[in-house]
Design a protein around this motif. Sequence first.
Motif, short mmCIF file in Angstrom:
data_model
loop_
_atom_site.label_atom_id
_atom_site.label_comp_id
_atom_site.label_asym_id
_atom_site.label_seq_id
_atom_site.Cartn_x
_atom_site.Cartn_y
_atom_site.Cartn_z
N ALA A 62 0.86 -1.18 0.00
CA ALA A 62 0.00 0.00 0.00
C ALA A 62 0.89 1.22 0.00
O ALA A 62 1.88 1.29 0.72
N LEU A 144 -5.47 -1.38 5.36
CA LEU A 144 -5.06 -0.98 4.01
C LEU A 144 -5.08 -2.13 3.01
O LEU A 144 -4.83 -1.93 1.83
N SER A 221 -3.44 0.54 -3.11
CA SER A 221 -3.15 -0.69 -2.39
C SER A 221 -3.39 -1.87 -3.33
O SER A 221 -4.44 -1.93 -3.98
#
Lengths: 370, 275
Positions: A62, A144, A221
């Motif tokens: 990410a 994330l 991400s």
Amino acid sequence: MVAGGRRSLSRRALLVGAGAAALVAAGTVPWPAGATGAPDPAALRARIRASAAQPYTGFAEASGRLGLPDLPQLGQAIALFTGTTRIRVFHAGPQRWRVDELTAAGERDIYHLDGVESSWDFGSQRLTRIVGTTSVRLPRAADLLPPDLARRILAAAPDDPVEALPDRRVAGRAAAGIRVTPADPDTTVAHVDVWADATSGLPLRVEITGRADPGRPVLTSELTSVDLTAPADDVLVPTVPPGATAAEVPAADLAGALRVLGPSAPPGELAGRGRLPRFPDLPGIGVYGTGLGGFVLVPVTGRIAAQAVDGAAAAGGVPVTVPTGRAVAVSTPLLSVVIRAGGRRGALLVGTVSPAVLARAVTELAGAAR
Amino acid sequence: MITTELVLMLRRRRVWLCWALLCLLPTVVAVLLATTRLAPPPGRGGAFLSAVLSDGQLFPAAALALVLPVFLPITVAIVSGDAIAGEASAGTLRYLLVRPVGRLRLLLAKLVSVAAFTLLAVVLVTVTSYVVGVLAFGFGPDAELGGSGITSLSGATLTPLQLAGRTAGTVGYLALCMLTLGAVGIFFSTLTDSPLAAALGVLAVVVTSAALQPLDAAEAVRTFLPTQHWLAWIDLFRDPPLLDAVRTGVEVQLGWILVAFGAAWANFTTKDVTS
């Protein structure tokens, strides 16, 4: 002889140059996506939202460039949105998973087993079992992961328009894409793009693009490798290695900390946005707005608010005129923040709306406090 | 010819000096850590350095992380930069080429010699730091409990066999990373008669790569930078081991070796050698 030598050099140099170019091309040119057999965008959105039970194992990266300032005690959480985070995940189901945040000096792992969470930190050689739950916590690497991030965003914006994106290859799989464009004119989010495995609906890549810079995502991400089979049971169970410490800590008692502040009840409406019935156990906290244009009101002590206002002003924050006290606004490509100080209590407003909306909200708040 | 080059390398005093200095740095660090018991705080300092106080068996990993950024590249630059330019500056290159040996074969022998140097450098650092680490810090808490494993980055205990396998993987991976610099050094060595200039050229590549690495503007080329994947071996000490970054690192390093050696071949096989 010399001329012949130069000709050969030229031919050989060209051969090497062509080989180098071929190697670079092999590493950069994307593979064709292949057929995904994806359903229409609305159906794919529904499939993505229902994909939490899909087991998988994978590795994700990410990368964020939110430009958030460094704040004391929040360094780890802020780093998630301002740099690159390497994450490994073992997901057997919503109640059985492990997520590792990998660093060059070790790793921080979260194990979630049937409602019980434990964290392992190699740096401090400590396995910590977290007792109890809290309705609000700081962001962590697991948030994330493309599947979690995509499902959270799509759940927050269930009615925003969605359109199909061209298929692309992600983690060696053909992925079908959708773009969610928020209907709210005041949100800082231009659009959110999600690519998912068409069959299982598991999100493989998420890009969030802000209105301030529509040409480049502020947060990306991607699962760079993924296996859609359940992980082995043994990797989901934390162990205490010899020499390490095992500890139990209660989940952060945010409600108790807020009660000490004695905050007033958050208004039912701020800046024309109604308060959502979220976090009723947390006094003083208010969540306003729906979809991808919302903000949260957090009460803080007068001292912390004064420090934050001074710090934000020194870091280039824009002063906001309020009926009482003083306030400063800070805007980043995705998040806007306004801090108000004055008296015993202060307030922090943060959200994915334009600074003007937060300025209006803080003005209303300061007027009500007079 | 390969045997001759290997023997020549082993007879060079500067080669042994490079290996000795490489082994000396981790030893100094181990002595300082053992006497002061002041390890860097968790998450800071070199990889594994904060954990070696409790288990000396982790010291080879910490030692490799110590010598990797600067010392190892410098020694590889010195040895590889000397490969052809050293012969030229000593005036022996033209006599070497008088023998019925192809230039490609000579280059290959030089590459094998540099590969042997890098592999032995990494092996020597690993072996000496294991001995020094165990002497300075002991076998760790697991030994007191009757076990003999070490704690992986993920918390699971690695058996001695697993530790040996992963250390061997690390040695091979780092030797390959350094061979990339070796191949670049051989290429530069074909461009000049000065071994120093060739060595400095290698270091310029390392510094440029390291400078570009953190730049957002260099995102498009980052994966091709030779230094980008140097720390991927740390993933071998996780549990289960993570091979994604190592695999990418191996592909990129092999690409560099191929291109740099190809460039050396293209230049050297058509060069007028007068030195």
